[in-house]
Design a protein around this motif. Structure first.
Motif, short mmCIF file in Angstrom:
data_model
loop_
_atom_site.label_atom_id
_atom_site.label_comp_id
_atom_site.label_asym_id
_atom_site.label_seq_id
_atom_site.Cartn_x
_atom_site.Cartn_y
_atom_site.Cartn_z
N GLU A 151 0.95 -1.07 -0.14
CA GLU A 151 -0.20 -0.02 0.13
C GLU A 151 0.98 1.22 -0.04
O GLU A 151 0.54 2.17 -0.71
N MET A 152 1.87 1.19 0.74
CA MET A 152 3.06 2.38 0.63
C MET A 152 3.44 2.66 -0.89
O MET A 152 3.46 3.76 -1.35
N GLU A 154 1.91 1.75 -3.31
CA GLU A 154 0.85 2.61 -4.58
C GLU A 154 0.88 3.98 -4.09
O GLU A 154 0.46 4.77 -4.98
N ALA A 155 0.86 4.34 -3.00
CA ALA A 155 0.75 5.59 -2.40
C ALA A 155 1.89 6.39 -2.94
O ALA A 155 1.90 7.57 -3.42
N HIS A 156 3.12 5.93 -2.81
CA HIS A 156 4.45 6.54 -3.52
C HIS A 156 4.03 6.98 -4.88
O HIS A 156 4.39 8.10 -5.46
N ARG A 158 1.38 7.28 -6.50
CA ARG A 158 0.42 8.66 -6.51
C ARG A 158 0.87 9.84 -6.04
O ARG A 158 0.20 10.89 -6.08
N ASP A 160 1.77 10.67 -2.94
CA ASP A 160 1.80 10.87 -1.41
C ASP A 160 2.98 10.36 -0.47
O ASP A 160 3.80 9.77 -1.19
N THR A 162 5.35 9.26 2.19
CA THR A 162 5.81 8.20 3.13
C THR A 162 6.82 8.38 4.11
O THR A 162 8.08 8.74 3.61
N ASP A 258 -5.42 9.61 -10.62
CA ASP A 258 -4.18 9.54 -10.51
C ASP A 258 -3.65 8.01 -11.00
O ASP A 258 -2.50 8.11 -11.64
N SER A 259 -4.39 6.95 -10.95
CA SER A 259 -3.96 5.88 -11.46
C SER A 259 -4.22 5.86 -13.11
O SER A 259 -3.25 5.13 -13.67
#
Length: 270
Positions: A151-152, A154-156, A158, A160, A162, A258-259
């Protein structure tokens, strides 16, 4: 017109893009269909029986829809669970899997201390422990399962943030000291994790060799495609073959901005 039979790539999220990127280098003229099973993301926390049932059903439906020449399961968690079951269920289909790169790690280590950074599902698999017994019996192999890194990653992707401290918490157990010896190889046993590799290098307590298996997977896929070829490769100059773009499919049906931007950057339409 006859459609060019694609290579089908499946993962729970965007981690398989690390493999797709290498596949493009090896097989630039193959059409790719990338199935993102985001409705079930992340796979790592699933119980084995419901996940196995879901994967066999999902792969079967995608084979029926796309008639691929080869299916690449770009997920350690999935393939270590159902690789053999998929081959048994679809004996006429060629499969390429993703498994922890324990064998090359055992060949490259100097200290004999290896860590495998994976999802909890991959860590639990008998398949993973069998790889260790067959290929790394002379090494000390530490299995480290992270509930959060996929999940980190995927956030990276996008954009976001971390925090370094949060990442270090997830990878800290990979680093083992035994007298003068230290862990010198860490296997990235989830296709999401290479997206964070540069961050790992920055926060690691000492330098290690991070093994990303994507290039080796793409090489194996190229070999299998060659033997499974039905139509000539190439979207140009192939008489009677209709060129189609590479495609991404979300199993949830949701497609956030974003995706979509990310997939467009990888040359995929959704």
């Amino acid at each position: 017109m006859i459609c060019h039979r694609p290579v089908l790539i499946l993962d729970s999220g965007v981690g398989g893009l690390t493999v797709l990127r290498e596949v493009r280098f090896k097989l630039p003229y193959e059409r790719l269909v990338y199935v993102i099973d985001d409705a079930a993301f992340p796979y790592g926390g699933w119980d084995e029986i419901p996940l196995a049932e879901r994967l066999i059903d999902l792969v079967g439906r995608q084979i029926e829809l796309h008639d691929p020449k080869v299916v690449l399961i770009a997920c350690n968690t999935a393939f270590t669970l159902v690789g053999e079951a998929l081959r048994a269920a679809f004996p006429d289909m060629a499969f390429v899997g993703t498994v922890p790169a324990i064998k090359p790690a055992a060949h490259r280590t100097r200290s004999g201390l290896i860590s495998v950074l994976a999802t909890p599902g991959t860590v639990r698999r008998a398949y993973t422990r069998d790889l260790i017994a067959r290929h790394a019996s002379n090494c000390h192999v530490r299995l480290v399962g992270s509930d959060l890194l996929a999940e980190m990653a995927e956030a990276h992707l996008r954009g976001d943030d971390t925090a370094d401290a949060d990442l270090l918490t997830e990878i800290a157990d990979c680093f083992l000291e035994d007298g003068a010896r230290r862990t010198d190889i860490i296997v990235l046993a989830c296709t999401h994790y290479p997206f964070l590799a540069n961050r790992f290098r920055e926060i690691a307590p000492w330098p290690v060799d991070w093994i990303d298996p994507a290039e080796a997977i793409a090489r194996q896929l190229a070999r299998v495609v060659e033997t499974a070829r039905v139509l000539p490769a190439g979207n140009v100059s192939v008489r009677g073959v209709e060129a189609q773009p590479d495609q991404a499919i979300f199993t949830s049906g949701r497609r956030d901005a974003d995706s979509l931007r990310l997939l467009t950057g990888f040359g995929l339409s959704a």
